[in-house]
Design an enzyme around this catalytic site. Sequence first.
Site, PDB file in Angstrom:
ATOM      1  N   GLU A  11      -5.335 -11.735  -0.769  1.00 55.80           N
ATOM      2  CA  GLU A  11      -6.548 -11.120   0.045  1.00 55.80           C
ATOM      3  C   GLU A  11      -7.767 -11.060  -0.238  1.00 55.80           C
ATOM      4  O   GLU A  11      -8.259  -9.794  -0.344  1.00 55.80           O
ATOM      5  CB  GLU A  11      -5.927  -9.666   0.697  1.00 55.80           C
ATOM      6  N   GLU A  36       0.948  -1.234  -0.047  1.00 56.74           N
ATOM      7  CA  GLU A  36      -0.081   0.117  -0.078  1.00 56.74           C
ATOM      8  C   GLU A  36       0.570   1.112  -0.044  1.00 56.74           C
ATOM      9  O   GLU A  36       0.521   2.212   0.812  1.00 56.74           O
ATOM     10  CB  GLU A  36      -1.171   0.018   1.150  1.00 56.74           C
TER      11      GLU A  36
HETATM   12  C1  XIL Z   1      -5.651  -7.018   8.413  1.00 62.02           C
HETATM   13  C2  XIL Z   1      -5.890  -7.919   9.115  1.00 62.02           C
HETATM   14  O1  XIL Z   1      -6.988  -8.888   8.740  1.00 62.02           O
HETATM   15  C3  XIL Z   1      -6.465  -7.744  10.676  1.00 62.02           C
HETATM   16  O2  XIL Z   1      -6.299  -8.750  11.512  1.00 62.02           O
HETATM   17  C4  XIL Z   1      -5.480  -6.527  11.343  1.00 62.02           C
HETATM   18  O3  XIL Z   1      -6.152  -6.020  12.523  1.00 62.02           O
HETATM   19  C5  XIL Z   1      -5.387  -5.521  10.271  1.00 62.02           C
HETATM   20  O4  XIL Z   1      -4.773  -6.089   8.900  1.00 62.02           O
HETATM   21  N1  XIL Z   1      -4.336  -5.240   3.856  1.00 62.02           N
HETATM   22  C6  XIL Z   1      -3.499  -5.919   4.160  1.00 62.02           C
HETATM   23  C7  XIL Z   1      -3.671  -6.877   5.397  1.00 62.02           C
HETATM   24  O5  XIL Z   1      -2.323  -5.943   3.519  1.00 62.02           O
HETATM   25  O6  XIL Z   1      -2.312  -7.001   6.135  1.00 62.02           O
HETATM   26  C8  XIL Z   1      -4.962  -6.357   6.335  1.00 62.02           C
HETATM   27  O7  XIL Z   1      -5.010  -7.552   7.238  1.00 62.02           O
HETATM   28  C9  XIL Z   1      -6.045  -6.105   5.368  1.00 62.02           C
HETATM   29  C10 XIL Z   1      -5.830  -4.887   4.476  1.00 62.02           C
END
Ligand code: XIL
Length: 390
Positions: A300, A195
């Site tokens: 994701e 990001e």
């Molecule tokens: C999220 C996790 O799922 C949560 O448990 C944590 O509190 C925050 O991070 N983008 C990403 C991930 O790259 O690492 C994130 O994961 C969700 C958004």
Amino acid sequence: MCKSKIYTHDYPMNTQMKIIKAIVLLILSITLIHCSSEEMPKPSFGGPSDGDGTPSKQYLTEFAAFPVGNIVSASKLASNSEDNLKFKEILLNDYNSITAENDMKMANIFRGPDNYDWSDGDAIVAYAKANGLRVHGHALVWHSSIPGWLTNYAGTDEEFSKLIENYIKQTVAHFAEEKDSLGNSVVASWDVLNEYFDGTSVRSSLFSQRMGADFHKKLFQWAREANSDVKLFYNDYNVIGISSKRSAILSMVSDFQSNNIPIDGIGAQVHINYQWPTITDIQNGFQEIANTGLLIHSSELDITVNPNDDISELTAERAISQSVQFQRLAFYYGEIVPKNQQFGITVWGFRDQDSWIYEGGTDWPLLYDNNFEPKPAYDGFRNGLDGQAP
Ligand code: XIL
């Protein structure tokens, strides 16, 4: 002789299969009572069969021509609670790649200057090695995972930069050590930078403020210096759905490629909803990022069904729309991304209640319900992995 085949893998199973199985078991038990010298009739199950009544494919990885992943934590892997035993059963059945949801992020590892706690990551790697899973490292640098001491670090910018360099080199080198049976590192890859963009602009972060305009390039160079084989990814959201953001990322990638900055892959997070992106967006998105020639990770993946808060429970209609969207995502990934660039698809969680965007029970973004039963989304995803057009 009276024979009966015991069908041990009874997960996943949709309701229809359960009914069929109940009927089959009833018939079998009636037949057993009457069975003397004649051959027991073989049970028949729906779906593709290898000829002896056993479905030839059952779990997600069997339908996909590329790795299928999901997320884990060291604590869930270590737990033998009823829920976590179920979670591990599904993990080992349906998936062959894992990502630490949080345990391998900087805030969880970097305890102080030259002080690293890799123990949770090590436990995940040990589990993966014992079970033949690939580990995707996530994420070396992310503006949302910075330990407090580093945010408040009082040293100079040069010293700050050196801390990050050491962190990356030490962490990548450490996780490259554990090898699988073929001699490859269990941790095959890392999201080096997560990001970096905020819309089409470079995000203002502690890293951009303290390390200068070229910090993103240095991160990839340091990771490469630490290990020559590990695959280095740039990971971000809205890569598929928003073409302007995708263009900004593709410009960065092209700049890397023309200046010999190491990068092996693009991770498209794919946090999407049941209506968006459209089929055309999904096709264009995968096509354009695949045109870089890099590995493409559909990372994701989750698909919300209640982005406008217009339902108070998961309706049958919305569950079907979600299923179709999961199918599109898997199908177009498989169809558009060239085979040698298919790093895989990683789903971001198991049960709806495990999702980071469960929103207190007002959204249902994942493949399994809160009892670990596959939702229609699971069937859609599986069919997409199987190359069935939505
Ligand atoms: C999220 C996790 O799922 C949560 O448990 C944590 O509190 C925050 O991070 N983008 C990403 C991930 O790259 O690492 C994130 O994961 C969700 C958004």
